[in-house]
Design a protein around this motif. Sequence first.
Motif, PDB file in Angstrom:
ATOM      1  N   LEU A 244     -50.008 -15.632 -34.113  1.00 17.46           N
ATOM      2  CA  LEU A 244     -50.891 -16.277 -33.365  1.00 17.46           C
ATOM      3  C   LEU A 244     -51.079 -17.557 -32.898  1.00 17.46           C
ATOM      4  CD1 LEU A 244     -54.138 -15.658 -32.174  1.00 17.46           C
ATOM      5  CD2 LEU A 244     -54.855 -16.372 -34.397  1.00 17.46           C
ATOM      6  N   SER A 245     -50.916 -18.065 -31.791  1.00 15.81           N
ATOM      7  CA  SER A 245     -50.710 -19.442 -31.360  1.00 15.81           C
ATOM      8  C   SER A 245     -52.080 -19.723 -30.845  1.00 15.81           C
ATOM      9  CB  SER A 245     -49.560 -19.497 -30.238  1.00 15.81           C
ATOM     10  OG  SER A 245     -50.232 -18.910 -29.190  1.00 15.81           O
ATOM     11  N   GLY A 247     -53.222 -19.028 -27.841  1.00 15.94           N
ATOM     12  CA  GLY A 247     -52.975 -18.727 -26.387  1.00 15.94           C
ATOM     13  C   GLY A 247     -53.599 -17.273 -26.093  1.00 15.94           C
ATOM     14  N   LEU A 248     -53.627 -17.192 -24.858  1.00 15.04           N
ATOM     15  CA  LEU A 248     -54.337 -15.788 -24.287  1.00 15.04           C
ATOM     16  C   LEU A 248     -53.545 -14.757 -24.841  1.00 15.04           C
ATOM     17  CD1 LEU A 248     -56.224 -14.460 -22.361  1.00 15.04           C
ATOM     18  CD2 LEU A 248     -54.733 -15.013 -20.356  1.00 15.04           C
ATOM     19  N   ASP A 249     -52.363 -14.717 -24.594  1.00 17.84           N
ATOM     20  CA  ASP A 249     -51.859 -13.354 -25.061  1.00 17.84           C
ATOM     21  C   ASP A 249     -51.808 -12.962 -26.572  1.00 17.84           C
ATOM     22  OD1 ASP A 249     -50.805 -13.266 -22.352  1.00 17.84           O
ATOM     23  OD2 ASP A 249     -48.666 -14.028 -22.870  1.00 17.84           O
ATOM     24  N   SER A 250     -51.428 -13.925 -27.303  1.00 18.90           N
ATOM     25  CA  SER A 250     -51.289 -13.614 -28.660  1.00 18.90           C
ATOM     26  C   SER A 250     -52.902 -13.379 -29.219  1.00 18.90           C
ATOM     27  CB  SER A 250     -50.835 -14.865 -29.566  1.00 18.90           C
ATOM     28  OG  SER A 250     -51.374 -15.929 -29.547  1.00 18.90           O
ATOM     29  N   SER A 251     -54.026 -13.984 -28.668  1.00 16.70           N
ATOM     30  CA  SER A 251     -55.220 -14.101 -29.045  1.00 16.70           C
ATOM     31  C   SER A 251     -55.713 -12.578 -28.534  1.00 16.70           C
ATOM     32  CB  SER A 251     -56.305 -15.056 -28.233  1.00 16.70           C
ATOM     33  OG  SER A 251     -55.987 -16.362 -28.631  1.00 16.70           O
ATOM     34  N   LEU A 252     -55.345 -11.993 -27.340  1.00 17.87           N
ATOM     35  CA  LEU A 252     -55.834 -10.792 -27.072  1.00 17.87           C
ATOM     36  C   LEU A 252     -55.028  -9.648 -27.956  1.00 17.87           C
ATOM     37  CD1 LEU A 252     -55.516 -10.924 -23.304  1.00 17.87           C
ATOM     38  CD2 LEU A 252     -57.668 -10.711 -24.435  1.00 17.87           C
ATOM     39  N   VAL A 253     -53.795  -9.872 -28.393  1.00 18.58           N
ATOM     40  CA  VAL A 253     -53.104  -8.773 -29.141  1.00 18.58           C
ATOM     41  C   VAL A 253     -53.962  -8.930 -30.526  1.00 18.58           C
ATOM     42  CG1 VAL A 253     -51.169  -8.442 -30.551  1.00 18.58           C
ATOM     43  CG2 VAL A 253     -51.012  -9.090 -28.172  1.00 18.58           C
ATOM     44  N   ALA A 254     -54.333 -10.044 -31.068  1.00 18.91           N
ATOM     45  CA  ALA A 254     -54.954  -9.898 -32.584  1.00 18.91           C
ATOM     46  C   ALA A 254     -56.200  -9.583 -32.325  1.00 18.91           C
ATOM     47  CB  ALA A 254     -55.136 -11.536 -32.805  1.00 18.91           C
ATOM     48  N   SER A 255     -56.805  -9.526 -31.175  1.00 18.21           N
ATOM     49  CA  SER A 255     -58.204  -9.028 -30.926  1.00 18.21           C
ATOM     50  C   SER A 255     -58.205  -7.444 -30.857  1.00 18.21           C
ATOM     51  CB  SER A 255     -58.947  -9.544 -29.986  1.00 18.21           C
ATOM     52  OG  SER A 255     -60.171  -8.800 -29.498  1.00 18.21           O
ATOM     53  N   VAL A 256     -57.155  -6.917 -30.308  1.00 17.34           N
ATOM     54  CA  VAL A 256     -57.090  -5.504 -30.254  1.00 17.34           C
ATOM     55  C   VAL A 256     -56.735  -4.960 -31.765  1.00 17.34           C
ATOM     56  CG1 VAL A 256     -55.859  -3.505 -29.387  1.00 17.34           C
ATOM     57  CG2 VAL A 256     -56.342  -5.355 -27.928  1.00 17.34           C
ATOM     58  N   LEU A 274     -57.203  -7.884 -40.527  1.00 19.57           N
ATOM     59  CA  LEU A 274     -55.963  -8.539 -40.072  1.00 19.57           C
ATOM     60  C   LEU A 274     -55.331  -9.783 -40.572  1.00 19.57           C
ATOM     61  CD1 LEU A 274     -53.542  -8.260 -38.012  1.00 19.57           C
ATOM     62  CD2 LEU A 274     -55.099  -9.263 -36.420  1.00 19.57           C
ATOM     63  N   HIS A 275     -54.293  -9.913 -40.869  1.00 16.69           N
ATOM     64  CA  HIS A 275     -53.507 -11.162 -41.497  1.00 16.69           C
ATOM     65  C   HIS A 275     -52.915 -11.907 -40.308  1.00 16.69           C
ATOM     66  CE1 HIS A 275     -53.551 -11.285 -45.894  1.00 16.69           C
ATOM     67  NE2 HIS A 275     -54.006 -10.092 -45.593  1.00 16.69           N
ATOM     68  N   THR A 276     -53.132 -13.096 -39.779  1.00 15.06           N
ATOM     69  CA  THR A 276     -52.687 -13.834 -38.747  1.00 15.06           C
ATOM     70  C   THR A 276     -51.625 -14.887 -39.165  1.00 15.06           C
ATOM     71  OG1 THR A 276     -54.793 -15.051 -38.284  1.00 15.06           O
ATOM     72  CG2 THR A 276     -54.231 -12.904 -37.120  1.00 15.06           C
ATOM     73  N   PHE A 277     -50.899 -15.326 -38.375  1.00 15.92           N
ATOM     74  CA  PHE A 277     -49.982 -16.507 -39.003  1.00 15.92           C
ATOM     75  C   PHE A 277     -49.878 -17.529 -37.709  1.00 15.92           C
ATOM     76  CE2 PHE A 277     -49.120 -12.932 -41.492  1.00 15.92           C
ATOM     77  CZ  PHE A 277     -48.978 -13.280 -42.694  1.00 15.92           C
ATOM     78  N   ALA A 289     -55.842 -24.251 -32.058  1.00 14.92           N
ATOM     79  CA  ALA A 289     -56.400 -23.247 -31.339  1.00 14.92           C
ATOM     80  C   ALA A 289     -56.253 -21.794 -32.158  1.00 14.92           C
ATOM     81  CB  ALA A 289     -55.699 -23.094 -30.107  1.00 14.92           C
ATOM     82  N   ALA A 290     -55.372 -21.832 -32.858  1.00 13.42           N
ATOM     83  CA  ALA A 290     -55.150 -20.247 -33.776  1.00 13.42           C
ATOM     84  C   ALA A 290     -56.244 -20.261 -34.762  1.00 13.42           C
ATOM     85  CB  ALA A 290     -53.803 -20.397 -34.209  1.00 13.42           C
ATOM     86  N   LYS A 291     -56.493 -21.400 -35.117  1.00 14.32           N
ATOM     87  CA  LYS A 291     -57.517 -21.319 -36.359  1.00 14.32           C
ATOM     88  C   LYS A 291     -58.874 -21.074 -35.892  1.00 14.32           C
ATOM     89  CE  LYS A 291     -59.117 -22.491 -40.809  1.00 14.32           C
ATOM     90  NZ  LYS A 291     -60.603 -22.366 -40.525  1.00 14.32           N
TER      91      LYS A 291
END
Length: 318
Positions: A244-245, A247-256, A274-277, A289-291
């Motif tokens: 998770l950076s 940004g839009l792309d990784s945030s949408l993936v994490a949300s799904v 979910l664990h995010t890194f 932003a990731a936090k």
Amino acid sequence: CPPSPEVPPAGTMCGILAVLGVGDVSLAKRSRIIELSRRLRHRGPDWSGIHSFEDCYLAHQRLAIVDPTSGDQPLYNEDKTVVVTVNGEIYNHEELKAKLKHHKFQTGSDCEVIAHLYEEYGEEFVDMLDGMFSFVLLDTRDKSFIAARDAIGICPLYMGWGLDGSVWFSSEMKALSDDCERFISFPPGHLYSSKTGGLRRWYNPPWFSESIPSAPYDPLLIRESFEKAVIKRLMTDVPFGVLLSGGLDSSLVASVVSRHLAETKVARQWGNKLHTFCIGLKGSPDLKAAKEVADYLGTVHHELHFTVQVRYFYLSFA
């Protein structure tokens, strides 16, 4: 400056090496191929395997994701006349297995379907696969072989030719550079067949030749397709997380993924959260932003920090 122990190794995914039609079948040649395969060890730390048949060798370095206990490679059909070494994941393997009910599967690996599909459909089975992959398959009955790479080239594959007329395939160039007189990047969406002696495109969607897409814009279809694409990639028997950076792309993936885990409530080694890194310099915008995204989604968040010196070290040797 040595790399920090906090920085995970790069390129971690299975590694394959296949050498077909070598002029030298001595034990020294086999040892050399094992040595070259070890150059790919960083890609797959869980298992090393090799299958040799006359003047053909298929080697594998495994990162265990699906069926860690019995899915070691190379993989085979029932009588071991068809051998395959694969880097990738076949997302629709359960659906494909349903079409192969009279075949006996020896492992729970998603990649074993490739050997059985070849038995059933010949070389034309590749467009039945939904996944990311590069593989080499040897049919020992007539010593023919095929190699293929996924539609957009997610999994790397290189092809080389030895001075003795041998044909080589590898996940990385470093296993080919010293022993092949020339080598190329294997093109995405293509298949090589020893029977025809050349490459051909297996991926031929109806829209491929369109310079401008003709399908009308449909935001709901885009959302549905995106969610399906994310969820099918959660196929694993080991813990997983999301990079998770913020940004839009990784945030949408994490949300799904986060919502899917909450809805399915399937017991997992890391629980239903979910664990995010996020990896970056301390105080960097990405970490901040990731936090924020992780806090909003309620994930178990991990930050990995590196210094400017370590970053420069990796860039220098990339």
